[in-house]
Write a protein that holds these residues in place. Sequence first.
Motif, PDB file in Angstrom:
ATOM      1  N   TYR A 192       0.768  -1.360   0.168  1.00 58.75           N
ATOM      2  CA  TYR A 192       0.283  -0.332  -0.093  1.00 58.75           C
ATOM      3  C   TYR A 192       0.522   1.486  -0.143  1.00 58.75           C
ATOM      4  CZ  TYR A 192      -3.865  -3.018   1.181  1.00 58.75           C
ATOM      5  OH  TYR A 192      -5.445  -4.300   0.787  1.00 58.75           O
ATOM      6  N   PRO A 193       1.778   1.310  -1.415  1.00 60.58           N
ATOM      7  CA  PRO A 193       2.464   2.641  -0.901  1.00 60.58           C
ATOM      8  C   PRO A 193       1.629   3.725  -1.120  1.00 60.58           C
ATOM      9  CG  PRO A 193       2.121   1.651  -3.015  1.00 60.58           C
ATOM     10  CD  PRO A 193       1.869   0.454  -2.524  1.00 60.58           C
ATOM     11  N   ASP A 194       0.887   4.074  -1.305  1.00 58.09           N
ATOM     12  CA  ASP A 194      -0.045   5.083  -1.324  1.00 58.09           C
ATOM     13  C   ASP A 194      -1.105   5.475  -0.034  1.00 58.09           C
ATOM     14  OD1 ASP A 194       0.721   5.775  -3.523  1.00 58.09           O
ATOM     15  OD2 ASP A 194      -1.204   4.720  -4.462  1.00 58.09           O
ATOM     16  N   GLY A 195      -1.361   4.140   1.256  1.00 57.87           N
ATOM     17  CA  GLY A 195      -1.136   4.150   2.009  1.00 57.87           C
ATOM     18  C   GLY A 195      -2.325   3.119   2.344  1.00 57.87           C
ATOM     19  N   LEU A 196      -3.447   2.696   3.324  1.00 55.80           N
ATOM     20  CA  LEU A 196      -4.191   1.978   3.574  1.00 55.80           C
ATOM     21  C   LEU A 196      -5.427   1.912   3.320  1.00 55.80           C
ATOM     22  CD1 LEU A 196      -4.724  -1.740   4.393  1.00 55.80           C
ATOM     23  CD2 LEU A 196      -5.287   0.033   6.970  1.00 55.80           C
ATOM     24  N   PRO A 197      -6.305   1.995   2.187  1.00 53.87           N
ATOM     25  CA  PRO A 197      -7.455   2.512   2.146  1.00 53.87           C
ATOM     26  C   PRO A 197      -8.834   2.575   3.393  1.00 53.87           C
ATOM     27  CG  PRO A 197      -6.272   0.831   0.547  1.00 53.87           C
ATOM     28  CD  PRO A 197      -6.105   0.896   1.691  1.00 53.87           C
ATOM     29  N   THR A 198      -9.393   3.300   3.712  1.00 52.02           N
ATOM     30  CA  THR A 198     -10.564   3.121   4.940  1.00 52.02           C
ATOM     31  C   THR A 198     -12.177   1.675   4.379  1.00 52.02           C
ATOM     32  OG1 THR A 198     -10.600   5.496   4.313  1.00 52.02           O
ATOM     33  CG2 THR A 198     -12.253   4.017   5.432  1.00 52.02           C
ATOM     34  N   GLY A 199     -11.139   1.052   5.261  1.00 53.48           N
ATOM     35  CA  GLY A 199     -11.802  -0.447   4.932  1.00 53.48           C
ATOM     36  C   GLY A 199     -11.515  -1.841   5.619  1.00 53.48           C
ATOM     37  N   GLU A 200     -10.410  -1.202   4.795  1.00 56.61           N
ATOM     38  CA  GLU A 200      -8.902  -1.705   4.501  1.00 56.61           C
ATOM     39  C   GLU A 200      -8.355  -3.173   5.745  1.00 56.61           C
ATOM     40  OE1 GLU A 200      -9.135  -4.574   1.397  1.00 56.61           O
ATOM     41  OE2 GLU A 200     -10.719  -3.218   1.134  1.00 56.61           O
ATOM     42  N   ALA A 201      -7.701  -4.147   5.575  1.00 52.98           N
ATOM     43  CA  ALA A 201      -6.781  -3.743   7.124  1.00 52.98           C
ATOM     44  C   ALA A 201      -5.455  -5.152   6.553  1.00 52.98           C
ATOM     45  CB  ALA A 201      -7.564  -4.826   8.342  1.00 52.98           C
ATOM     46  N   VAL A 202      -4.705  -5.145   7.434  1.00 55.88           N
ATOM     47  CA  VAL A 202      -3.635  -5.654   7.467  1.00 55.88           C
ATOM     48  C   VAL A 202      -2.933  -5.945   9.276  1.00 55.88           C
ATOM     49  CG1 VAL A 202      -3.096  -4.081   5.109  1.00 55.88           C
ATOM     50  CG2 VAL A 202      -2.190  -3.600   7.672  1.00 55.88           C
ATOM     51  N   ILE A 203      -2.001  -7.144   8.538  1.00 50.22           N
ATOM     52  CA  ILE A 203      -1.518  -7.831  10.349  1.00 50.22           C
ATOM     53  C   ILE A 203      -0.570  -7.301  10.273  1.00 50.22           C
ATOM     54  CG2 ILE A 203      -1.176  -9.718   9.120  1.00 50.22           C
ATOM     55  CD1 ILE A 203      -2.955 -10.790  12.175  1.00 50.22           C
ATOM     56  N   THR A 204      -0.342  -7.515  11.382  1.00 51.44           N
ATOM     57  CA  THR A 204       1.695  -7.380  11.766  1.00 51.44           C
ATOM     58  C   THR A 204       1.835  -8.101  13.702  1.00 51.44           C
ATOM     59  OG1 THR A 204       2.211  -4.792  13.349  1.00 51.44           O
ATOM     60  CG2 THR A 204       1.481  -4.812  10.666  1.00 51.44           C
TER      61      THR A 204
ATOM     62  N   TYR B 166      -0.697 -10.693  17.603  1.00 52.28           N
ATOM     63  CA  TYR B 166      -0.648  -9.929  16.598  1.00 52.28           C
ATOM     64  C   TYR B 166      -2.166  -8.373  16.691  1.00 52.28           C
ATOM     65  CZ  TYR B 166      -0.215 -14.491  14.602  1.00 52.28           C
ATOM     66  OH  TYR B 166      -0.135 -15.782  14.071  1.00 52.28           O
ATOM     67  N   VAL B 167      -0.941  -6.763  15.904  1.00 51.79           N
ATOM     68  CA  VAL B 167      -1.984  -5.779  15.459  1.00 51.79           C
ATOM     69  C   VAL B 167      -2.656  -6.011  13.907  1.00 51.79           C
ATOM     70  CG1 VAL B 167      -1.919  -3.987  15.914  1.00 51.79           C
ATOM     71  CG2 VAL B 167      -0.653  -5.473  17.569  1.00 51.79           C
ATOM     72  N   ILE B 168      -3.733  -6.553  14.058  1.00 51.67           N
ATOM     73  CA  ILE B 168      -4.469  -6.033  13.239  1.00 51.67           C
ATOM     74  C   ILE B 168      -4.797  -4.297  13.140  1.00 51.67           C
ATOM     75  CG2 ILE B 168      -6.562  -6.883  11.581  1.00 51.67           C
ATOM     76  CD1 ILE B 168      -6.515  -9.513  12.924  1.00 51.67           C
ATOM     77  N   HIS B 169      -4.492  -3.576  12.242  1.00 49.78           N
ATOM     78  CA  HIS B 169      -4.360  -2.186  11.231  1.00 49.78           C
ATOM     79  C   HIS B 169      -5.410  -1.927  10.520  1.00 49.78           C
ATOM     80  CE1 HIS B 169      -0.700  -1.638  13.311  1.00 49.78           C
ATOM     81  NE2 HIS B 169       0.016  -2.909  13.125  1.00 49.78           N
ATOM     82  N   THR B 170      -7.249  -0.939  10.793  1.00 55.33           N
ATOM     83  CA  THR B 170      -7.738  -1.167  10.120  1.00 55.33           C
ATOM     84  C   THR B 170      -7.909   0.707  10.465  1.00 55.33           C
ATOM     85  OG1 THR B 170      -9.854  -1.652   8.662  1.00 55.33           O
ATOM     86  CG2 THR B 170      -9.767  -1.164  11.478  1.00 55.33           C
ATOM     87  N   VAL B 171      -8.742   1.296   9.099  1.00 54.26           N
ATOM     88  CA  VAL B 171      -9.024   2.386   8.860  1.00 54.26           C
ATOM     89  C   VAL B 171     -10.099   2.610   8.735  1.00 54.26           C
ATOM     90  CG1 VAL B 171      -8.735   4.275   7.606  1.00 54.26           C
ATOM     91  CG2 VAL B 171      -7.082   2.692   7.597  1.00 54.26           C
ATOM     92  N   GLY B 172     -10.747   3.154   9.888  1.00 53.89           N
ATOM     93  CA  GLY B 172     -12.546   3.226   9.514  1.00 53.89           C
ATOM     94  C   GLY B 172     -12.424   5.173   8.721  1.00 53.89           C
TER      95      GLY B 172
END
Length: 188
Positions: free
Chosen positions: A63-75, A84-90
Motif C-alpha cells: 500500500y504505497p499510497d496508504g491503507l484504504p479506508t475499510g481495509e485491514a493488514v496484520i503485523t 498480533y495487531v490487525i490495523h484497519t482504517v475507519g
Amino acid sequence: MEVKIGGTTLSLVIGDITQADTEAIVNAANPSLMGGGGVDGAIHSKGGPSILQECKKIRETLYPDGLPTGEAVITSGGNLKAKYVIHTVGPICDGFMTEKEKQLLSNAYRNSLTLAKIHNIKSISFPSISTGAYRCDKKEASKVALQTVIDFIKENPNWFKEIRFVLFTEDIYHVYKQSLEEILNVSD
C-alpha cells in the motif's frame, strides 16, 4: 457485559486495549500506518519499534499510497500481550454517519475478522473504531460495529472463542452496552 452467540463469547469491557490478552488486537489506524494519536499512538508506543518496521514494509510493498479506508493488514504484536495487531482504517465522519461511512466502518470490522480467521486467530479485541478523532457518532458506530461482528459470528459459527470490545471510557462502554441490548433485545 458478556453474551454467548453460538460458540463465541462476545464481551464488552472498559479498559486499555494495549493490555488485552487476546491473540490479536485491532488498531484503529490512520492510512499511513505510521502511528498517530489515540489507540493508534498507544499501540505503536507500547508495542515497540517492530510494529512500525512491519508497517513500513507493508507500505513499501502493498500500500504505497496508504491503507484504504475499510481495509485491514496484520503485523506482530511486538511488546504487547497480543501476538498480533490487525490495523484497519475507519471512516472520518462529521458527526452522524452517511450510508457510505457506515459501509466503510462495517468493512473495517469485517475485514479485520476475515484477516484474523485467515491467520487462525481465535480471540480478538476491538476498540471503538472511528469514534474518537474521526468523529463518527458513537451510537451509530456502535450499532454498525456490533451488528457486523454478530453477523460475522453467525456466518462463521464456532470459529472465534472470544470477540471483545475494549472500550476506553465508561461513557463509550454504556453506549455499546445499550446498542448490544437493543440488537439482541436483551438486558443483563
